[in-house]
Design an enzyme around this catalytic site. Structure first.
Site, PDB file in Angstrom:
ATOM      1  N   GLY A  60      32.816  38.253  31.572  1.00 43.85           N
ATOM      2  CA  GLY A  60      32.881  36.834  32.134  1.00 43.85           C
ATOM      3  C   GLY A  60      31.663  36.205  31.451  1.00 43.85           C
ATOM      4  CB  CYS A  87      32.080  42.882  29.188  1.00 42.58           C
ATOM      5  SG  CYS A  87      30.887  42.114  28.091  1.00 42.58           S
ATOM      6  CE1 TYR A  88      28.256  38.426  35.114  1.00 42.16           C
ATOM      7  CE2 TYR A  88      29.876  39.108  36.601  1.00 42.16           C
ATOM      8  CZ  TYR A  88      28.601  38.484  36.467  1.00 42.16           C
ATOM      9  OH  TYR A  88      28.044  37.689  37.263  1.00 42.16           O
ATOM     10  CG  HIS A 174      35.505  42.708  25.305  1.00 41.21           C
ATOM     11  ND1 HIS A 174      35.615  42.035  26.419  1.00 41.21           N
ATOM     12  CD2 HIS A 174      34.212  42.584  25.045  1.00 41.21           C
ATOM     13  CE1 HIS A 174      34.564  41.219  26.783  1.00 41.21           C
ATOM     14  NE2 HIS A 174      33.757  41.727  25.872  1.00 41.21           N
ATOM     15  CD  GLU A 176      39.133  43.005  27.258  1.00 40.92           C
ATOM     16  OE1 GLU A 176      38.791  44.372  27.357  1.00 40.92           O
ATOM     17  OE2 GLU A 176      38.410  42.124  27.396  1.00 40.92           O
ATOM     18  CG  ASP A 232      59.217  30.180  31.914  1.00 41.33           C
ATOM     19  OD1 ASP A 232      59.397  31.070  31.036  1.00 41.33           O
ATOM     20  OD2 ASP A 232      58.037  29.161  31.583  1.00 41.33           O
ATOM     21  CE  LYS A 374      58.574  30.803  27.406  1.00 40.86           C
ATOM     22  NZ  LYS A 374      58.681  29.659  28.165  1.00 40.86           N
TER      23      LYS A 374
END
Ligand code: XMP
Length: 518
Positions: A60, A87-88, A174, A176, A232, A374
């Site tokens: 964050g 992280c945060y 990180h 991710e 969608d 998506k």
């Protein structure tokens, strides 16, 4: 449909406003574990009630050392729920459980070499040294008691901590982002080894779960949706119809602003192939009348948005006892709508949707795709058996061809554009480019120029061809189409479309241009 689900485990990701929260959710799902992102301030009672199999705290923008730093309910730490802070998230764990933190003199951004300093299941299968992506201001100086330091980088002595028995871990890097070589492995280790969640989730399981949830929520109520022909709304409607069958009615508004043969194809596909209950509405005259005399792009968009809502409301009112509205909202839409107005930047274009409807009509919203991206929705479309043409359909603006007919929107000018656009589409698709441009279409301009055809002078309109490469439509580059393809497109348009004597190719990126011309 995918393999059967053996576990309904959900990992909750508490979002502290990280840029990459959605990527964490994705990595978790790629490890075949279901995850959802929830706001960091979700009350503890709500979190606990969902019985998460694990919780991940994201990064964050704040500092945990600030007085008003967002935090977590301390009951999370004693709940026994496996916990991973990134992280945060790591810094919060360190702060809350008695570690020592400092605001670093040298902030660390970008690649670093991650070195494992202590063996732990979190790093099983990760090489001793690997590249990791760092981005932080604060640093943990000493871990809380009971926590071991597991990894370091050159600039950050404490890059990972863990309390194995308590199943609480934190990493400064990180996990991710793709630049972190061990990222996927660390997340998988946390999920499968630390939290002991089996890798049993598949998109097929998502279908089963959603169908059950929708059935439960809707009961014997009646549901409507606006079908646009886009992927969608198609996937959302198909999921809901799996759950409640004929209780769902799909209103399809033919605005007259669709591409060649599109309205007929959409109705036929959804009624005859997917067996949805379709309510087709021919509103072509109505939209043309509403657009008459409007040339300003923003006025066009607003007029179309209002007209669409008016038509939809009228049609919905004909259906008895409707209680629910399905929307194909995706995760990026959820995030965008959460962005405070001050941060959202200047409004470039009014995008049209049926956003204000639920309140006006007192309908409850069903948004079965709100946790997905998506490309995940496209995969889901395939799992649900939607036709390829629907699932892989290129993006199309809500206001349709009205924003591609520059200036006056008339039936005749729309017809001209449709003919030119069909040539662009057919030729680009026939060329089987790899990769195929992300979006490609024709634009009819009001610009007239002189030409010569046969032995006669012409004074006719210019059509622009736009083809772009893009990841998400937010930024784009013009596609380097082969000259021979451009030549075919140009020759065919000038020869086959009356009223056009010149073709230009748009070689502007976004920014500074936008994808659509209006
Ligand atoms: P722009 O023109 O804003 O387009 O660069 C970015 C992407 O969004 C599509 N687009 C829309 N999509 N409603 C939509 O759902 C709209 O009103 C709308 N306007 C533009 C555009 O086709 C491109 O993919």
């Amino acid at each position: 449909m995918g393999e059967p689900e053996t576990s309904t485990a959900t990992v909750l990701i508490l979002d502290f406003g990280a840029q990459y929260s959605q990527l964490i959710a994705r990595r978790v799902r790629e490890s075949n574990v279901y995850s959802e992102i929830v706001p960091h301030d979700t009350p503890w009672e709500e979190l606990e009630a969902r019985k998460p199999a694990a919780v991940i705290l994201t990064g964050g923008p704040e500092s945990t050392l600030a007085a008003d730093a967002p935090g977590v309910d301390p009951r999370l730490y004693t709940s026994g729920i496996p916990l991973l802070g990134i992280c945060y998230g790591l810094q919060l764990i360190a702060r809350d459980l008695g570690g020592e933190l400092v605001r670093s003199a040298n902030r660390e951004f970008g690649p670093a070499t991650l070195e494992i300093v202590r063996e732990d299941p979190l790093f099983a299968g990760v090489p001793q040294q690997s590249r990791a992506w760092m981005s932080h201001g604060d640093t943990v100086l000493a871990p809380p008691s009971g926590f071991a330091v597991l990894a370091r980088t050159q600039q950050c002595e404490i890059a990972a901590i863990g309390a194995r028995q308590r199943r609480i871990y934190g990493v400064q890097f990180h996990t991710e982002v793709v630049h972190t070589e061990a990222g996927k492995r660390v997340i998988a280790n946390f999920l499968h080894d630390v939290a002991e969640i089996p890798p049993s989730w598949r998109l097929g399981s998502f279908v089963d779960r959603s169908v059950a949830e929708i059935r439960e929520e809707v009961g014997d109520g009646r549901v409507i949706c606006a079908l646009s022909g886009g992927v969608d709304s198609a996937v959302a409607a198909t999921l809901v119809s799996r759950a409640v069958g004929d209780q769902l009615s799909c209103i399809f508004v033919d605005t007259g602003l669709l591409r060649k043969d599109e309205a007929a194809t959409v109705v036929a596909t959804f009624r005859d192939v997917l067996h949805l209950r379709i309510v087709p509405v021919d509103a072509r005259e109505r939209f043309l009348a509403r657009l008459s005399g409007i040339v300003d792009p923003e006025e066009k968009r607003i007029a179309i948005g209002h007209e669409f809502i008016a038509v939809f409301e009228e049609e919905a009112a004909r259906l008895p006892d409707v209680g629910f509205l399905v929307q194909g909202t995706l995760y990026p839409d959820v995030i965008e709508s959460k962005t405070p107005a001050s941060k959202a930047g200047h409004k470039i274009k009014s995008h049209h949707n049926v956003g204000g409807l639920p309140e006006r009509m007192s309908l409850r919203l069903i948004e079965p795709l709100r946790a997905l991206f998506k490309d995940e929705v496209r995969k889901l479309g395939h799992v649900l058996g939607l036709p390829h043409a629907v699932v892989e359909r290129q993006p199309f603006p809500g206001p349709g061809l009205a924003v591609r007919v520059l200036g006056d929107v008339t039936a005749e000018r729309l017809e001209t554009l449709r003919a030119a656009d069909a040539i662009v589409t057919t030729e680009i698709e026939a060329a089987e480019l790899d990769p195929r441009p992300w979006q490609y279409f024709a634009v009819l301009t009001p610009l007239q120029s002189v030409g010569v055809m046969g032995d006669g002078r012409t004074y006719a309109n210019l059509v622009a061809v736009r083809a772009i490469t893009s990841e998400d439509g937010m930024t784009a580059d013009w596609a380097r189409l082969p000259a021979s393809l451009l030549e075919r497109i140009s020759t065919r348009i000038v020869n086959e479309v009356p009223g056009i004597n010149r073709v230009a190719y748009d070689i502007t990126s976004k920014p500074p241009a936008t994808v659509e011309w209006e």
